[in-house]
Write a protein that holds these residues in place. Sequence first.
Motif, PDB file in Angstrom:
ATOM      1  N   GLY A   1      11.071   4.325  -6.963  1.00 34.61           N
ATOM      2  CA  GLY A   1      10.317   3.745  -5.863  1.00 34.61           C
ATOM      3  C   GLY A   1      11.087   3.607  -4.563  1.00 34.61           C
ATOM      4  O   GLY A   1      10.697   2.805  -3.706  1.00 34.61           O
ATOM      5  N   ALA A   2      12.144   4.368  -4.379  1.00 36.13           N
ATOM      6  CA  ALA A   2      12.925   4.312  -3.139  1.00 36.13           C
ATOM      7  C   ALA A   2      12.331   5.289  -2.125  1.00 36.13           C
ATOM      8  O   ALA A   2      12.394   6.508  -2.336  1.00 36.13           O
ATOM      9  CB  ALA A   2      14.381   4.659  -3.416  1.00 36.13           C
TER      10      ALA A   2
ATOM     11  N   ILE B   1      -1.219  -1.622   3.479  1.00 31.78           N
ATOM     12  CA  ILE B   1      -0.099  -0.864   4.029  1.00 31.78           C
ATOM     13  C   ILE B   1      -0.324   0.637   3.868  1.00 31.78           C
ATOM     14  O   ILE B   1      -0.262   1.398   4.829  1.00 31.78           O
ATOM     15  CB  ILE B   1       1.223  -1.277   3.357  1.00 31.78           C
ATOM     16  CG1 ILE B   1       1.473  -2.778   3.565  1.00 31.78           C
ATOM     17  CG2 ILE B   1       2.393  -0.446   3.893  1.00 31.78           C
ATOM     18  CD1 ILE B   1       2.670  -3.317   2.798  1.00 31.78           C
ATOM     19  N   LEU B   2      -0.582   1.064   2.641  1.00 35.84           N
ATOM     20  CA  LEU B   2      -0.712   2.494   2.369  1.00 35.84           C
ATOM     21  C   LEU B   2      -2.066   3.060   2.801  1.00 35.84           C
ATOM     22  O   LEU B   2      -2.156   4.205   3.246  1.00 35.84           O
ATOM     23  CB  LEU B   2      -0.498   2.764   0.877  1.00 35.84           C
ATOM     24  CG  LEU B   2       0.858   2.337   0.289  1.00 35.84           C
ATOM     25  CD1 LEU B   2       0.942   2.764  -1.180  1.00 35.84           C
ATOM     26  CD2 LEU B   2       2.017   2.925   1.080  1.00 35.84           C
ATOM     27  N   ALA B   3      -3.139   2.264   2.640  1.00 32.11           N
ATOM     28  CA  ALA B   3      -4.480   2.733   2.999  1.00 32.11           C
ATOM     29  C   ALA B   3      -4.947   2.165   4.334  1.00 32.11           C
ATOM     30  O   ALA B   3      -5.948   2.629   4.886  1.00 32.11           O
ATOM     31  CB  ALA B   3      -5.482   2.376   1.903  1.00 32.11           C
ATOM     32  N   GLY B   4      -4.257   1.141   4.838  1.00 29.26           N
ATOM     33  CA  GLY B   4      -4.657   0.560   6.116  1.00 29.26           C
ATOM     34  C   GLY B   4      -5.989  -0.149   6.053  1.00 29.26           C
ATOM     35  O   GLY B   4      -6.718  -0.228   7.045  1.00 29.26           O
TER      36      GLY B   4
ATOM     37  N   ALA C   1       7.166  -4.798   0.283  1.00 30.19           N
ATOM     38  CA  ALA C   1       6.295  -4.482   1.418  1.00 30.19           C
ATOM     39  C   ALA C   1       7.005  -3.651   2.477  1.00 30.19           C
ATOM     40  O   ALA C   1       6.433  -2.681   2.999  1.00 30.19           O
ATOM     41  CB  ALA C   1       5.749  -5.774   2.034  1.00 30.19           C
ATOM     42  N   ASP C   2       8.250  -3.994   2.799  1.00 30.77           N
ATOM     43  CA  ASP C   2       8.948  -3.237   3.833  1.00 30.77           C
ATOM     44  C   ASP C   2       9.204  -1.798   3.399  1.00 30.77           C
ATOM     45  O   ASP C   2       9.199  -0.869   4.223  1.00 30.77           O
ATOM     46  CB  ASP C   2      10.265  -3.927   4.211  1.00 30.77           C
ATOM     47  CG  ASP C   2      11.214  -4.081   3.034  1.00 30.77           C
ATOM     48  OD1 ASP C   2      10.753  -4.157   1.888  1.00 30.77           O
ATOM     49  OD2 ASP C   2      12.434  -4.118   3.277  1.00 30.77           O
ATOM     50  N   GLU C   3       9.399  -1.598   2.101  1.00 32.22           N
ATOM     51  CA  GLU C   3       9.595  -0.243   1.586  1.00 32.22           C
ATOM     52  C   GLU C   3       8.300   0.553   1.650  1.00 32.22           C
ATOM     53  O   GLU C   3       8.305   1.766   1.914  1.00 32.22           O
ATOM     54  CB  GLU C   3      10.121  -0.306   0.160  1.00 32.22           C
ATOM     55  CG  GLU C   3      11.512  -0.918   0.056  1.00 32.22           C
ATOM     56  CD  GLU C   3      11.965  -1.106  -1.370  1.00 32.22           C
ATOM     57  OE1 GLU C   3      13.116  -0.742  -1.680  1.00 32.22           O
ATOM     58  OE2 GLU C   3      11.173  -1.630  -2.188  1.00 32.22           O
ATOM     59  N   LEU C   4       7.158  -0.109   1.408  1.00 30.80           N
ATOM     60  CA  LEU C   4       5.871   0.568   1.505  1.00 30.80           C
ATOM     61  C   LEU C   4       5.589   0.976   2.948  1.00 30.80           C
ATOM     62  O   LEU C   4       5.041   2.056   3.197  1.00 30.80           O
ATOM     63  CB  LEU C   4       4.757  -0.344   0.974  1.00 30.80           C
ATOM     64  CG  LEU C   4       4.795  -0.651  -0.524  1.00 30.80           C
ATOM     65  CD1 LEU C   4       3.714  -1.663  -0.885  1.00 30.80           C
ATOM     66  CD2 LEU C   4       4.630   0.617  -1.358  1.00 30.80           C
ATOM     67  N   TRP C   5       5.950   0.127   3.894  1.00 33.28           N
ATOM     68  CA  TRP C   5       5.786   0.506   5.303  1.00 33.28           C
ATOM     69  C   TRP C   5       6.634   1.725   5.632  1.00 33.28           C
ATOM     70  O   TRP C   5       6.181   2.635   6.339  1.00 33.28           O
ATOM     71  CB  TRP C   5       6.174  -0.660   6.218  1.00 33.28           C
ATOM     72  CG  TRP C   5       5.140  -1.718   6.356  1.00 33.28           C
ATOM     73  CD1 TRP C   5       5.223  -3.021   5.931  1.00 33.28           C
ATOM     74  CD2 TRP C   5       3.845  -1.581   6.956  1.00 33.28           C
ATOM     75  NE1 TRP C   5       4.063  -3.690   6.222  1.00 33.28           N
ATOM     76  CE2 TRP C   5       3.201  -2.830   6.857  1.00 33.28           C
ATOM     77  CE3 TRP C   5       3.165  -0.520   7.564  1.00 33.28           C
ATOM     78  CZ2 TRP C   5       1.914  -3.054   7.338  1.00 33.28           C
ATOM     79  CZ3 TRP C   5       1.880  -0.740   8.044  1.00 33.28           C
ATOM     80  CH2 TRP C   5       1.261  -1.989   7.940  1.00 33.28           C
TER      81      TRP C   5
ATOM     82  N   GLY D   1       1.221   8.055  -3.572  1.00 36.18           N
ATOM     83  CA  GLY D   1       0.369   6.959  -3.130  1.00 36.18           C
ATOM     84  C   GLY D   1      -0.321   6.265  -4.286  1.00 36.18           C
ATOM     85  O   GLY D   1      -0.442   5.034  -4.306  1.00 36.18           O
ATOM     86  N   PHE D   2      -0.764   7.060  -5.259  1.00 37.70           N
ATOM     87  CA  PHE D   2      -1.410   6.476  -6.436  1.00 37.70           C
ATOM     88  C   PHE D   2      -0.415   5.618  -7.208  1.00 37.70           C
ATOM     89  O   PHE D   2      -0.700   4.459  -7.544  1.00 37.70           O
ATOM     90  CB  PHE D   2      -1.963   7.589  -7.333  1.00 37.70           C
ATOM     91  CG  PHE D   2      -2.790   7.080  -8.480  1.00 37.70           C
ATOM     92  CD1 PHE D   2      -4.175   7.064  -8.399  1.00 37.70           C
ATOM     93  CD2 PHE D   2      -2.199   6.618  -9.648  1.00 37.70           C
ATOM     94  CE1 PHE D   2      -4.957   6.591  -9.459  1.00 37.70           C
ATOM     95  CE2 PHE D   2      -2.960   6.143 -10.708  1.00 37.70           C
ATOM     96  CZ  PHE D   2      -4.344   6.130 -10.610  1.00 37.70           C
ATOM     97  N   ALA D   3       0.763   6.151  -7.479  1.00 41.01           N
ATOM     98  CA  ALA D   3       1.748   5.424  -8.284  1.00 41.01           C
ATOM     99  C   ALA D   3       2.245   4.171  -7.590  1.00 41.01           C
ATOM    100  O   ALA D   3       2.424   3.126  -8.217  1.00 41.01           O
ATOM    101  CB  ALA D   3       2.920   6.344  -8.627  1.00 41.01           C
ATOM    102  N   ALA D   4       2.472   4.259  -6.277  1.00 43.08           N
ATOM    103  CA  ALA D   4       2.994   3.115  -5.545  1.00 43.08           C
ATOM    104  C   ALA D   4       2.020   1.942  -5.575  1.00 43.08           C
ATOM    105  O   ALA D   4       2.433   0.779  -5.641  1.00 43.08           O
ATOM    106  CB  ALA D   4       3.300   3.509  -4.104  1.00 43.08           C
TER     107      ALA D   4
END
Length: 326
Positions: free
Chosen positions: A197-198, A279-282, A233-237, A222-225
């Motif tokens: 997940g990095a 974050i990922l889908a907005g 959260a900061d990593e997802l951004w 995107g599905f796995a995350a």
Amino acid sequence: MDQVRTEPTPGPALSGARGLRRLLAKDPLESDLSRRRFRHRGGASRTVFTKSERSYVFGYNAVMSREIEKVEELPEVQRPFAYEGAAAACTLLDLLTLTRGRRLHELLAGPAQHHRHAAYLGAGRAYALLRLRPVWGARRAHPLLRWLAVDGFGFQWSLSRADRMVGVRTMPDLLTRAHCAVFDQGLGRLLWYHECGAPDDVSARIAGYAIPRRADLWSGVGFAAAYTGGAEADELWWLTERAGADGFRAYLAQGCAFAVAARLRSGELPGHTAQAAPILAGADPEEAASWTDRALIALGHEAHTHEDFRRWQTQTRGSWTRRHRY
């Protein structure tokens, strides 16, 4: 009254497994990702991925021991992974005993009826274990969700051959051209696990693949995350930044939307999925999930082909694009 377990034990005792079922049972150590040459980093990320695979093995062995009811003893957040394992076991038995999908159908009609996404992913993993191209022998298979079996095939095939799939980046010869794109979504999910997940490492891995393959890899990430979690959260951004820089931001959002829809159908939305959606889908989780529902309705009742499945994804991305146009 016995307390419900807070996380899966290595698996049912397999006391009910005899003959073929006992032979096919999995060693609980298969869920230990530290035994594979996957990236390791501090924090809870590795635990998240190991727990998901541990639940997969638990569900798989629950079928082999005829104790499928034990899956309901797991925490709700882990049950989809357990039903993925249960579906893999049912499909494996169906294929080996030539029962035309009877066990998988019974699982989908019964205990796994709210976990269909996970079950079809698991069915594909069984085909990969047997080195068979996913086909549609299961009776009354969902006309479009069945294509998720190719995604599951891609994940398991890549998991079993991580050095070759992640390093050399080969594609199985037994797949048709139509299968390859959905296979890459499963490979994308595996890359999320492989890189723990990095975001930087996931992005670097994807950059090593040919450009035509990257869209589906980002979709799988995107599905796995969103579905499995493993990032703050900061990593997802930062992940969204990397996908956008690669030109595939919409694909990341589409994968997230499918994950949110699957999670909502499975029960209460996990905290990591609720965090990932904006974050990922907005968009909030319910809106993101509605993109997949509207796209499915628009396709109509006759939709069943690979092209229809791809249109389902394309129209979901279209909803994200319209949402963020201004």
